[in-house]
Design a protein around this motif. Sequence first.
Motif, short mmCIF file in Angstrom:
data_model
loop_
_atom_site.label_atom_id
_atom_site.label_comp_id
_atom_site.label_asym_id
_atom_site.label_seq_id
_atom_site.Cartn_x
_atom_site.Cartn_y
_atom_site.Cartn_z
N LYS A 353 0.83 -1.20 0.00
CA LYS A 353 0.00 0.00 0.00
C LYS A 353 0.87 1.26 0.00
O LYS A 353 2.02 1.25 0.42
N THR A 354 0.26 2.35 -0.46
CA THR A 354 0.93 3.65 -0.35
C THR A 354 1.02 4.02 1.13
O THR A 354 0.29 3.47 1.97
N LYS A 359 -1.35 4.12 6.41
CA LYS A 359 -1.64 4.85 7.64
C LYS A 359 -3.08 4.59 8.08
O LYS A 359 -3.35 4.33 9.26
N GLN A 360 -4.02 4.64 7.14
CA GLN A 360 -5.42 4.39 7.48
C GLN A 360 -5.61 2.98 8.03
O GLN A 360 -6.33 2.75 9.01
N THR A 361 -4.93 2.02 7.38
CA THR A 361 -5.06 0.63 7.82
C THR A 361 -4.48 0.44 9.22
O THR A 361 -5.07 -0.24 10.07
N LEU A 365 -6.12 -0.98 12.66
CA LEU A 365 -5.56 -2.11 13.42
C LEU A 365 -5.29 -1.71 14.88
O LEU A 365 -5.54 -2.50 15.80
N LEU A 366 -4.78 -0.50 15.09
CA LEU A 366 -4.52 -0.03 16.45
C LEU A 366 -5.82 0.17 17.23
O LEU A 366 -5.91 -0.14 18.42
N ARG A 367 -6.81 0.66 16.53
CA ARG A 367 -8.10 0.86 17.19
C ARG A 367 -8.69 -0.50 17.59
O ARG A 367 -9.23 -0.66 18.69
#
Length: 861
Positions: A353-354, A359-361, A365-367
């Motif tokens: 991914k870019t 960053k969105q992914t 995952l952290l959430r």
Amino acid sequence: MSSPRIPDKPALEGLESKWGDTWENSGTYRFDRESATRECIYSIDTPPPTASGSLHIGHVFSYTHTDVVARFQRMRGKSVFYPMGWDDNGLPTERRVQNYYGVRCDPSLPYVEGYVPPFEGGEGKSVKAADQVPISRRNFIELCERLTAEDEKQFEALWRMLGLSVDWTQTYRTIGDEALFTSQLAFLRNIERGEAYQAMAPTLWDVTFRTAVAQAELEDREQPAAYHRVSFHREGGETIEIETTRPELLAACVALVAHPDDERYQPYFGTTVRTPVFDVEVPVLAHHLAQKDKGSGIAMICTFGDVTDVVWWRELDLPNRAIIGFDGRILGEAPEAITSEAGVAAFAEIAGKTVFSAKQTMVDLLRASGDLIGEPRSISHPVKFFEKGDRPLEIVSTRQWYISNGARDEKLRSTLLEHGASIDWHPDFMRVRYENWVGGLTGDWLISRQRFFGVPIPVWYPLDANANPIFDSPIVATADLLPVDPSSQAAPGFDESQRDQPNGFIGEHDVMDTWATSSLTPQLAGGWERDPELFDLVFPYSLRPQGQDIIRTWLFSTTLRAELEHGVAPWAHAALSGFIVDPDRKKMSKSKGNVVTPSGLLEQHGSDAVRYWAASSRLGTDAAFDPQNPTQVKIGRRLAIKVLNASKFILGFEGGLDAAITEPIDRSMLATLAEVVRQATQSLESYDHARALEVAESFFWTFCDDYLELVKERAYGEQGPAQASAVAALRAALDTLLRLFAPYIPFAAEEAWSWTHEGSVHVAAWPTVEEFGDHIGEPELLRLASVALTGIRRAKTDAKASQKTAVSSAVIAGPADVTTLLAGASDDLRAVGRIAELTFVDGDELAVSAITLAEQEEGRA
């Protein structure tokens, strides 16, 4: 009787082509090498404009400043070495070729003989990058050379129109065979002396252009971002919370770091924590660069999120777990440190991914893991960009070539600062910018670029039995092979059949940073190692003129190369021009879309007018320019026209060629002019061209409006000593003024000079105070006469009478010493004012205290 050379109606139109051709055919500006000695040479290290696209008004601005200096020095009797270069190689040219022809370079493709590009002559605005046709490197370079050759012709035509007094037999290019030879030879010498080396290192990388970026090419841009508060886990269930703007780099985390004095984290130094999501054990360390008041006071070190990460990685001896590839996407394989099944699965979700999508992914995952504390907090912060790029830089690990620049060598750094101190800077405050740059260097000069149209790095690498390159044993070209292209020529001791084969070789594909060639402009233009006699004559150069924005690149890098190769500063003087700004005081640049191209301006107003505008600004000072209302340009045109008309008027008077200058007002005018010559000369010697123009122009308008009006009746009158004195003084002043104006408005000055002189004004001797000899009188008289004349004119205007109205009587009051001096101009004042009787009386200040018009007397009768 007027000279037959004087036109009935002098005009500026057509002077550029008339005199441009004459100067070229007669070699007016040719460098006289045969009779030149080192002591009489003034050499200029001219900036080579980038030959891609079109020149803009900023070029006209700064190059005019240089030309004024060149013309002044030539008239001072110097043999001026004033070449012109073209900066062909580099990224701007490649981008222009891609857009212009609709192509892109693919080095894997074979060469096509007689290749015809899909577009010819278009600006390429309709050609998308995805639609550009891939072609071989050799075909691509041929197109680069073709287009730059055409651009150079247009540039030269504009420079000639502007009247640059360049010696066009001394041109050079930064991509021709001579430039290739010079750049590669200097690089080989750098290798021999241990100044050039290659290394695997974190490298600032532009993912759009796929190239490394040097420190000097960086710029900070304010960008929106967000802090994410993330928890790292300690044994026993305790957590340490960090704040980061780059959660997508969690997989590349190698440590946490806090300031050694931060009491909150001192108990944790020397312990470890585990990263969220990926469950990798990393140490908690101390380093003085950590900021106690930033975020939570403790940061994660990733390889590599920013330049501070690089410093921490190097100084704390941390592992490298880089996860961003050259294309700006997350690599496909997880770092070896990620071993848990959940961690590997998580990495698979961001792989490929870019950075933005990753960053969105990662936030998701952290959430999901519960390790994102609260919601992201929006901020704005500076981010590093390549100065020509439009995406933030990443840091990747690559093998690159470097040249030592003093960042890690205190002795070299000190020497470079000494060279900066030895150069005379104009203006002097610019020296601080150089010193700050040298003092703030943090890494050696990265010179390799992953581009195509540039100077090839002249090395090859042997291959082992498995065809793997042995980078630590490069095969370096010898001087007799230069210029060389390792991508198309076999390494010494090999033949082409062994390229890419086991136990064979591969050629270096990278080219040098364009500054690695441009930093050698003194050597390129001066014939270093090609023409030793010429180089010894011109180097070190007298002057480096340039823009203030490239002190850190061009000026510094040239000083560096001169020190490494010759052990001296490359010039005696450095002249720094300011920027051109638009009416809103914004710097003009192509990226802002507010650039003005000069061709139309030159055609509409004339070159002398545009040169006047440029020369009116001092070095280091920004100049505002409004193309809708170019006031200074119009003033310059008015001056040039007035010079022609005043010259024609003065040359229409009879006699006086060898007459004695006897009248007090004539001698006063010459005394005033002598002071103008002194001030203008002193200003130009100090590289204050604007001040020299100011004093000359100010005198010229006083000369035309007051002195010429005062003495014209006498000059028209019956021939005799007084009439001859006026004509002789007028001609002496005209000769001086044309020479004073010659560096600024060269076409008008040459035209007027040609009416009475053989040869060019531009090789005439610069005026000196000594020329005036014993003709100098009391300079105060001209000023007083101007004040009196103004009073007489005002009195007539107040009476609503024409200036041609006769005056029966006039009284001028003033202190006794003033009126006594002014009496020396009484005859001329009576004549110009048509005054029958002029009387001087005592008064507190000089003024016309009474005036009686002849018409008023007739009315009373």
